[in-house]
Enzyme design. Structure first.
Site, PDB file in Angstrom:
ATOM      1  N   LYS A  23       0.873  -1.206  -0.099  1.00  0.00           N
ATOM      2  CA  LYS A  23       0.179   0.110  -0.053  1.00  0.00           C
ATOM      3  C   LYS A  23       0.945   1.211  -0.234  1.00  0.00           C
ATOM      4  O   LYS A  23       1.488   1.536   1.045  1.00  0.00           O
ATOM      5  CB  LYS A  23      -0.919   0.195   1.253  1.00  0.00           C
ATOM      6  CG  LYS A  23      -1.986   1.245   1.248  1.00  0.00           C
ATOM      7  CD  LYS A  23      -2.616   1.515   2.338  1.00  0.00           C
ATOM      8  CE  LYS A  23      -2.034   2.214   3.446  1.00  0.00           C
ATOM      9  NZ  LYS A  23      -1.967   3.880   2.753  1.00  0.00           N
TER      10      LYS A  23
ATOM     11  N   GLU B 234      10.648   0.863   9.947  1.00  0.00           N
ATOM     12  CA  GLU B 234      11.673   1.719   9.875  1.00  0.00           C
ATOM     13  C   GLU B 234      10.817   2.949  10.195  1.00  0.00           C
ATOM     14  O   GLU B 234       9.978   3.441   9.203  1.00  0.00           O
ATOM     15  CB  GLU B 234      12.334   1.597   8.132  1.00  0.00           C
ATOM     16  CG  GLU B 234      13.506   2.385   8.298  1.00  0.00           C
ATOM     17  CD  GLU B 234      13.309   3.631   7.739  1.00  0.00           C
ATOM     18  OE1 GLU B 234      13.389   4.724   8.977  1.00  0.00           O
ATOM     19  OE2 GLU B 234      13.010   4.293   6.741  1.00  0.00           O
TER      20      GLU B 234
ATOM     21  N   CYS C 212      14.076  10.536   7.047  1.00  0.00           N
ATOM     22  CA  CYS C 212      14.289   9.978   8.452  1.00  0.00           C
ATOM     23  C   CYS C 212      15.920  10.170   8.839  1.00  0.00           C
ATOM     24  O   CYS C 212      16.403  10.026  10.000  1.00  0.00           O
ATOM     25  CB  CYS C 212      14.145   8.656   8.546  1.00  0.00           C
ATOM     26  SG  CYS C 212      12.221   8.297   8.496  1.00  0.00           S
TER      27      CYS C 212
ATOM     28  N   GLU D 171      10.807  14.839  15.644  1.00  0.00           N
ATOM     29  CA  GLU D 171      11.105  15.189  14.499  1.00  0.00           C
ATOM     30  C   GLU D 171      10.341  16.041  13.695  1.00  0.00           C
ATOM     31  O   GLU D 171       9.202  16.095  13.766  1.00  0.00           O
ATOM     32  CB  GLU D 171      11.091  13.718  13.781  1.00  0.00           C
ATOM     33  CG  GLU D 171      11.286  13.571  12.350  1.00  0.00           C
ATOM     34  CD  GLU D 171      11.173  12.071  11.588  1.00  0.00           C
ATOM     35  OE1 GLU D 171      12.245  11.696  10.896  1.00  0.00           O
ATOM     36  OE2 GLU D 171      10.238  11.289  12.135  1.00  0.00           O
TER      37      GLU D 171
END
Length: 479
Positions: free
Chosen positions: A178, A251, A285, A381
């Site tokens: 997806k 991840e 990331c 983040e």
């Protein structure tokens, strides 16, 4: 005059299909803020159909030889290369990324990574057969895990799709993938290209939102769930998968420390860090967005980095001078702007700190200094073109600050002192440590983090092995 939107469809069992209930969502080009396509909003019936197709295809694909799987992946790589312009155009429309940089910096590594896993298919290694008990011979089989439910993110839709499907298929698994609901176009195009190569049901794509992904992970068919996304999403996947003990590959987020010591080449460090921090609008990331600089060079470094930021350009995909395009969606733009709006009084915006233009979701390359370790923008983040700078006094404090976050994906050290570089690389609690560089990746080396950055590896033989299971077979020598 109304422009007709392009119609994207799911790819299930070798056929392109609308959602069973006909629901769709609009797909928006973040460079313009305007819709250009519709995609299925897949529900339980679509997930059921995709899982059934993958399950039906699994036995035959599992039993193919490694050389057959290698040939298939090499054909896919060649086909992607032959249709590179189409893939780049779809990805740029998906994300607003610069066309030139997508063609030069993303498409070639993708193709190389597929070819790497094609080769890896024939190089599974294990213990040799042996007699560990008298009269008994033991062998170890390495087998595919089964159907894999995979959810890719919106920051690198094409490349992350490759990181998902290539090792899984090389190992003999079948896949239901997806893409993000904001970036399905390039993944659907991949399915169109792959259709002529793989048997029906080996590779399936379903479009949808969080509820679609949730239904995939909770489905009883997959033996493994793999996601690249936020920590929140990863925690939800791990919790859902635990109910029937699925294997999970995560991840997740990052907050990479970039530790610059007083003996570093400041000009090179600034140049490389600016590129590694602002590339892809900082939506990476591993982006070099949390810089720690020795106090003796702090002011000089900040001044040079602010100048580099002011020289960095964002803009439309066809502008050859831009380093990065827009943020992916209006919510992401709001999130990035919110971090700057909530900065504490002791912080100073040295460059940027504002939206760019009235069309699309562009944000200026930004540098923020004067920050403390417990500030929100240091601990969380941002996932945008924002580089923060902190000062440290010595190696011990640099290490304390670097490790003092909940993420542990990537890091870098900038110094000419080999011993210091080795000490830092040993003690930095991150899955990757770069020395005097930041962000290069190769297919042969593992990518993955610790702590809240998740577990499991992408790329490399380690990433390939994650999609296999180990079976012990013992036989009596007496017949």
């Amino acid at each position: 005059m109304t422009t007709e939107l392009r119609r994207l469809r799911n790819y299930i069992g070798g056929e392109f299909k609308d959602a069973a209930d006909g629901r769709t969502t609009e797909v928006v080009n973040p460079a313009t803020g305007e819709a250009y396509a519709t995609a299925p909003l897949s529900g339980q019936a679509d997930v059921d159909a995709a899982m059934a197709a993958a399950a039906a295809a699994f036995p035959a694909w599992r039993d193919t030889t490694p050389s057959e799987r290698q040939k298939a992946l090499l054909k896919i790589a060649d086909a992607f290369e032959a249709r590179a312009d189409e893939l780049v155009a779809a990805e740029s429309e998906n994300t607003g990324k610069p066309l030139g940089l997508t063609a030069s910096e993303e498409l070639p590594p993708m193709v190389d990574q597929i070819r790497f896993f094609a080769g890896a298919a024939r190089l599974l290694e294990g213990r040799s057969a042996g007699e560990y008990m008298e009269g008994m011979t033991s062998i170890v089989r390495r087998e595919p895990v089964g159907v894999c439910a995979q959810v890719a993110p919106w920051n690198y839709p094409m490349m992350m799709a490759v990181w998902k499907f290539a090792p899984a298929i090389a190992a003999g698994n079948t896949v239901v993938l997806k893409p993000s609901d904001t970036t399905p176009a390039s993944t659907v195009l991949m399915a169109e290209i792959i259709d002529s190569v793989l048997p029906k049901g080996v590779f399936n794509v379903i479009c949808g939102d969080r509820e679609t992904g949730k239904a995939m992970v909770e489905h009883s068919t997959p033996a493994m769930a793999s996601i690249t996304g936020s920590v929140r999403a990863g925690m939800q996947v791990a919790e859902s998968a635990s109910k029937d003990v699925k294997r999970v590959h995560l991840e997740l987020g990052g907050k990479a420390p970039v530790v610059v010591f007083q003996d570093a080449d400041i000009a090179k460090a600034v140049e490389d860090i600016a590129v590694a921090g602002y590339f892809n609008a900082g939506q990476d990331c591993t982006a070099a967005t949390r810089v720690l600089v020795h106090e003796s060079i702090h002011d000089e470094f900040v001044s040079a980095l602010a100048k580099a930021a002011s020289d960095t350009k964002t803009g439309q995909p066809d502008d050859e001078d831009v380093l990065y395009g827009p943020l992916n969606n209006p919510n992401q733009l709001k999130q990035v702007a919110g971090f700057i709006e909530r900065l504490p009084a002791h912080a100073k915006v040295e460059a940027g700190g504002h939206q760019v233009g009235e069309k699309g979701f562009f944000y200026a390359p930004t540098v923020v200094s004067g920050l403390k370790q417990d500030d929100e923008i240091i601990q969380n983040e941002v996932f945008g073109p924002v580089i923060t700078v902190q000062s440290f006094t010595d190696e011990a404090q640099a290490l304390e600050y670097a490790n003092g976050v909940e993420f542990a994906l990537a890091s870098s050290v900038w110094t000419k002192d080999h011993g210091r570089a080795m000490r830092m690389s040993k003690n930095l609690d991150f899955g990757c440590v770069w020395i005097n560089t930041h962000i290069p990746l190769v297919a042969e080396m593992p990518h993955g983090g610790f702590k809240k950055s998740g577990y499991g590896k992408d790329l490399s033989a380690y990433g390939f092995e994650d999609y296999t299971r180990i079976k012990h077979v013992m036989t009596s020598l007496d017949g």
